[in-house]
Design a protein around this motif. Structure first.
Motif, PDB file in Angstrom:
ATOM      1  N   LYS A 243       0.846  -1.180   0.000  1.00 53.55           N
ATOM      2  CA  LYS A 243       0.000   0.000   0.000  1.00 53.55           C
ATOM      3  C   LYS A 243       0.893   1.245   0.000  1.00 53.55           C
ATOM      4  O   LYS A 243       2.054   1.179   0.407  1.00 53.55           O
ATOM      5  N   PRO A 244       0.380   2.393  -0.458  1.00 51.82           N
ATOM      6  CA  PRO A 244       1.179   3.624  -0.446  1.00 51.82           C
ATOM      7  C   PRO A 244       1.704   3.943   0.954  1.00 51.82           C
ATOM      8  O   PRO A 244       0.959   3.890   1.932  1.00 51.82           O
ATOM      9  N   GLY A 245       2.987   4.238   1.029  1.00 55.64           N
ATOM     10  CA  GLY A 245       3.592   4.598   2.300  1.00 55.64           C
ATOM     11  C   GLY A 245       4.137   3.426   3.093  1.00 55.64           C
ATOM     12  O   GLY A 245       4.754   3.619   4.134  1.00 55.64           O
ATOM     13  N   TRP A 246       3.937   2.206   2.590  1.00 57.96           N
ATOM     14  CA  TRP A 246       4.416   1.013   3.291  1.00 57.96           C
ATOM     15  C   TRP A 246       5.720   0.533   2.701  1.00 57.96           C
ATOM     16  O   TRP A 246       6.009   0.757   1.517  1.00 57.96           O
ATOM     17  N   MET A 247       6.524  -0.136   3.533  1.00 62.28           N
ATOM     18  CA  MET A 247       7.794  -0.717   3.104  1.00 62.28           C
ATOM     19  C   MET A 247       7.817  -2.199   3.436  1.00 62.28           C
ATOM     20  O   MET A 247       7.045  -2.660   4.267  1.00 62.28           O
ATOM     21  N   GLN A 248       8.723  -2.901   2.802  1.00 61.78           N
ATOM     22  CA  GLN A 248       8.775  -4.354   2.950  1.00 61.78           C
ATOM     23  C   GLN A 248      10.126  -4.835   3.452  1.00 61.78           C
ATOM     24  O   GLN A 248      11.153  -4.276   3.133  1.00 61.78           O
ATOM     25  N   TYR A 249      10.071  -5.909   4.246  1.00 63.72           N
ATOM     26  CA  TYR A 249      11.289  -6.558   4.711  1.00 63.72           C
ATOM     27  C   TYR A 249      11.025  -8.053   4.809  1.00 63.72           C
ATOM     28  O   TYR A 249       9.993  -8.478   5.353  1.00 63.72           O
ATOM     29  N   GLN A 250      11.921  -8.870   4.263  1.00 65.89           N
ATOM     30  CA  GLN A 250      11.776 -10.317   4.289  1.00 65.89           C
ATOM     31  C   GLN A 250      12.964 -10.977   4.975  1.00 65.89           C
ATOM     32  O   GLN A 250      14.091 -10.493   4.862  1.00 65.89           O
TER      33      GLN A 250
ATOM     34  N   GLN B 200      14.552 -22.496   5.539  1.00 62.90           N
ATOM     35  CA  GLN B 200      14.043 -21.630   4.484  1.00 62.90           C
ATOM     36  C   GLN B 200      12.588 -21.243   4.737  1.00 62.90           C
ATOM     37  O   GLN B 200      11.766 -21.224   3.823  1.00 62.90           O
ATOM     38  N   VAL B 201      12.274 -20.927   5.984  1.00 60.78           N
ATOM     39  CA  VAL B 201      10.928 -20.474   6.322  1.00 60.78           C
ATOM     40  C   VAL B 201      10.851 -18.970   6.056  1.00 60.78           C
ATOM     41  O   VAL B 201      11.556 -18.184   6.690  1.00 60.78           O
ATOM     42  N   GLN B 202      10.006 -18.600   5.137  1.00 57.20           N
ATOM     43  CA  GLN B 202       9.936 -17.180   4.770  1.00 57.20           C
ATOM     44  C   GLN B 202       9.053 -16.408   5.747  1.00 57.20           C
ATOM     45  O   GLN B 202       7.910 -16.788   6.005  1.00 57.20           O
ATOM     46  N   VAL B 203       9.616 -15.307   6.290  1.00 54.66           N
ATOM     47  CA  VAL B 203       8.886 -14.417   7.187  1.00 54.66           C
ATOM     48  C   VAL B 203       8.816 -13.056   6.504  1.00 54.66           C
ATOM     49  O   VAL B 203       9.853 -12.454   6.193  1.00 54.66           O
ATOM     50  N   LEU B 204       7.611 -12.589   6.256  1.00 55.55           N
ATOM     51  CA  LEU B 204       7.391 -11.355   5.503  1.00 55.55           C
ATOM     52  C   LEU B 204       6.833 -10.272   6.420  1.00 55.55           C
ATOM     53  O   LEU B 204       5.889 -10.511   7.177  1.00 55.55           O
ATOM     54  N   PHE B 205       7.431  -9.075   6.345  1.00 51.96           N
ATOM     55  CA  PHE B 205       6.954  -7.920   7.109  1.00 51.96           C
ATOM     56  C   PHE B 205       6.621  -6.769   6.167  1.00 51.96           C
ATOM     57  O   PHE B 205       7.391  -6.477   5.237  1.00 51.96           O
ATOM     58  N   HIS B 206       5.502  -6.107   6.408  1.00 49.36           N
ATOM     59  CA  HIS B 206       5.197  -4.821   5.794  1.00 49.36           C
ATOM     60  C   HIS B 206       5.096  -3.809   6.937  1.00 49.36           C
ATOM     61  O   HIS B 206       4.436  -4.079   7.952  1.00 49.36           O
ATOM     62  N   MET B 207       5.750  -2.665   6.787  1.00 48.68           N
ATOM     63  CA  MET B 207       5.786  -1.703   7.887  1.00 48.68           C
ATOM     64  C   MET B 207       5.470  -0.293   7.405  1.00 48.68           C
ATOM     65  O   MET B 207       5.769   0.074   6.261  1.00 48.68           O
TER      66      MET B 207
ATOM     67  N   VAL C  98       3.240  -2.717  11.886  1.00 49.82           N
ATOM     68  CA  VAL C  98       3.923  -3.814  11.206  1.00 49.82           C
ATOM     69  C   VAL C  98       2.920  -4.933  10.985  1.00 49.82           C
ATOM     70  O   VAL C  98       2.237  -5.350  11.917  1.00 49.82           O
ATOM     71  N   LYS C  99       2.816  -5.392   9.750  1.00 52.76           N
ATOM     72  CA  LYS C  99       2.023  -6.570   9.432  1.00 52.76           C
ATOM     73  C   LYS C  99       2.980  -7.710   9.098  1.00 52.76           C
ATOM     74  O   LYS C  99       4.001  -7.492   8.459  1.00 52.76           O
ATOM     75  N   MET C 100       2.634  -8.897   9.524  1.00 52.25           N
ATOM     76  CA  MET C 100       3.558 -10.019   9.426  1.00 52.25           C
ATOM     77  C   MET C 100       2.857 -11.264   8.896  1.00 52.25           C
ATOM     78  O   MET C 100       1.712 -11.550   9.236  1.00 52.25           O
ATOM     79  N   ARG C 101       3.582 -11.976   8.051  1.00 56.91           N
ATOM     80  CA  ARG C 101       3.089 -13.273   7.585  1.00 56.91           C
ATOM     81  C   ARG C 101       4.228 -14.282   7.593  1.00 56.91           C
ATOM     82  O   ARG C 101       5.322 -13.986   7.096  1.00 56.91           O
ATOM     83  N   VAL C 102       3.971 -15.457   8.155  1.00 60.46           N
ATOM     84  CA  VAL C 102       4.930 -16.556   8.122  1.00 60.46           C
ATOM     85  C   VAL C 102       4.364 -17.626   7.183  1.00 60.46           C
ATOM     86  O   VAL C 102       3.252 -18.109   7.383  1.00 60.46           O
ATOM     87  N   PHE C 103       5.107 -17.971   6.139  1.00 56.92           N
ATOM     88  CA  PHE C 103       4.629 -18.929   5.162  1.00 56.92           C
ATOM     89  C   PHE C 103       4.786 -20.358   5.682  1.00 56.92           C
ATOM     90  O   PHE C 103       5.787 -20.705   6.305  1.00 56.92           O
TER      91      PHE C 103
ATOM     92  N   LYS D  70      16.542   1.921  10.555  1.00 55.82           N
ATOM     93  CA  LYS D  70      17.240   2.356   9.346  1.00 55.82           C
ATOM     94  C   LYS D  70      16.305   3.044   8.360  1.00 55.82           C
ATOM     95  O   LYS D  70      16.620   4.110   7.834  1.00 55.82           O
ATOM     96  N   LYS D  71      15.152   2.436   8.109  1.00 54.22           N
ATOM     97  CA  LYS D  71      14.265   2.920   7.062  1.00 54.22           C
ATOM     98  C   LYS D  71      13.287   3.988   7.526  1.00 54.22           C
ATOM     99  O   LYS D  71      12.955   4.897   6.770  1.00 54.22           O
ATOM    100  N   CYS D  72      12.807   3.894   8.752  1.00 52.86           N
ATOM    101  CA  CYS D  72      11.811   4.839   9.235  1.00 52.86           C
ATOM    102  C   CYS D  72      12.407   6.003  10.025  1.00 52.86           C
ATOM    103  O   CYS D  72      11.824   7.070  10.086  1.00 52.86           O
ATOM    104  N   TYR D  73      13.583   5.774  10.623  1.00 59.25           N
ATOM    105  CA  TYR D  73      14.220   6.824  11.420  1.00 59.25           C
ATOM    106  C   TYR D  73      15.574   7.258  10.866  1.00 59.25           C
ATOM    107  O   TYR D  73      16.225   8.141  11.417  1.00 59.25           O
TER     108      TYR D  73
END
Length: 239
Positions: free
Chosen positions: A39-46, A66-73, A84-89, A124-127
């Motif tokens: 979404k606009p204004g959000w960033m991603q980190y995996q 190799q468990v993928q953990v996805l964050f949107h912040m 922070v939104k999080m998904r673990v596959f 790093k990214k937000c501050y």
């Protein structure tokens, strides 16, 4: 993330409050989260983490690195609030004929390491704090996984988000952290993939400090030479 949801939330709050005690951040699981769909204004980190699985059909257990953990912040400087939104596959058993996808089980230590990496990325990214380049704290592997990554039974791989990657070396971090000034988080569409100490830091490298000292010494020596030459010149003129 089901049984561990509260653990993830609690550890995240402890870590973020250590570095930003006056700001409010929330961590929320989201099963619909997708890589690179922001979404606009959000960033991603995996991250790719180590965890265990157990089949609910045959009770077989296995481990995966190799468990993928996805964050949107997202960070709002005006409200001093971040999300922070999080998904673990998930993964499924390769022995069963129609196995369900199972939620990974993480150790407390690997939850802490994963969230430490997330907090560093937020700084790093937000501050705009921390290193220009960094690597994650590596996950602890309790046992060696059986064979190569099973792409046919990996939820991330089956959805086109392959979890395989080349191994990398983690660097050691210094033992002091200096907070920086708060700034507004910029919109970025990126995937940051690195591997995974317990806190994050901003510092001046030793080599850089030594170089500055050498420059200062040379400069002072030059001033002394100029002063000596001027004094000799003035003395010669008087005689």
């Amino acid at each position: 993330m089901a049984p561990d949801t509260e653990v993830w939330k609690q550890v995240f709050q402890e870590l973020i409050q250590e570095v930003k005690p006056w700001h409010r951040w929330t961590l929320t699981p989201d099963k619909g989260l997708l890589p690179n769909v922001l979404k606009p204004g959000w960033m991603q980190y995996q991250q790719w983490a180590f965890a265990r699985f157990q089949c609910s059909s045959c009770s077989r257990s296995w481990a995966s690195a190799q468990v993928q953990v996805l964050f949107h912040m997202h960070w709002s400087a005006e409200k001093s609030r971040g999300q922070v939104k999080m998904r673990v596959f998930a993964q499924r058993c390769k022995k069963c004929s129609q196995p369900p996808f199972e939620v990974p089980q993480f150790t407390q230590e690997n939850i802490s390491r994963t969230l430490n990496n997330l907090v560093f990325r937020i700084l790093k990214k937000c501050y705009r704090e921390g290193f220009k380049s960094m690597q994650e704290i590596p996950m602890i592997k309790e046992i060696s996984p059986e064979g190569p990554h099973d792409s046919d039974n990996c939820e991330a791989c089956l959805q086109g988000f392959c979890a395989r990657r080349a191994p990398t070396q983690a660097m050691s971090l210094p033992a002091s952290w200096i907070p920086g000034a708060d700034t507004t988080c910029q919109v970025e569409r990126e995937v940051e993939i690195c591997p995974s100490s317990e806190h994050f830091y901003s510092y001046t490298p030793r080599n850089h400090t030594r170089r500055n000292i050498s420059i200062c010494c040379c400069f002072l020596l030059l001033i002394v030479v100029v002063v000596v030459i001027v004094l000799k010149t003035v003395g010669a003129l008087k005689t």
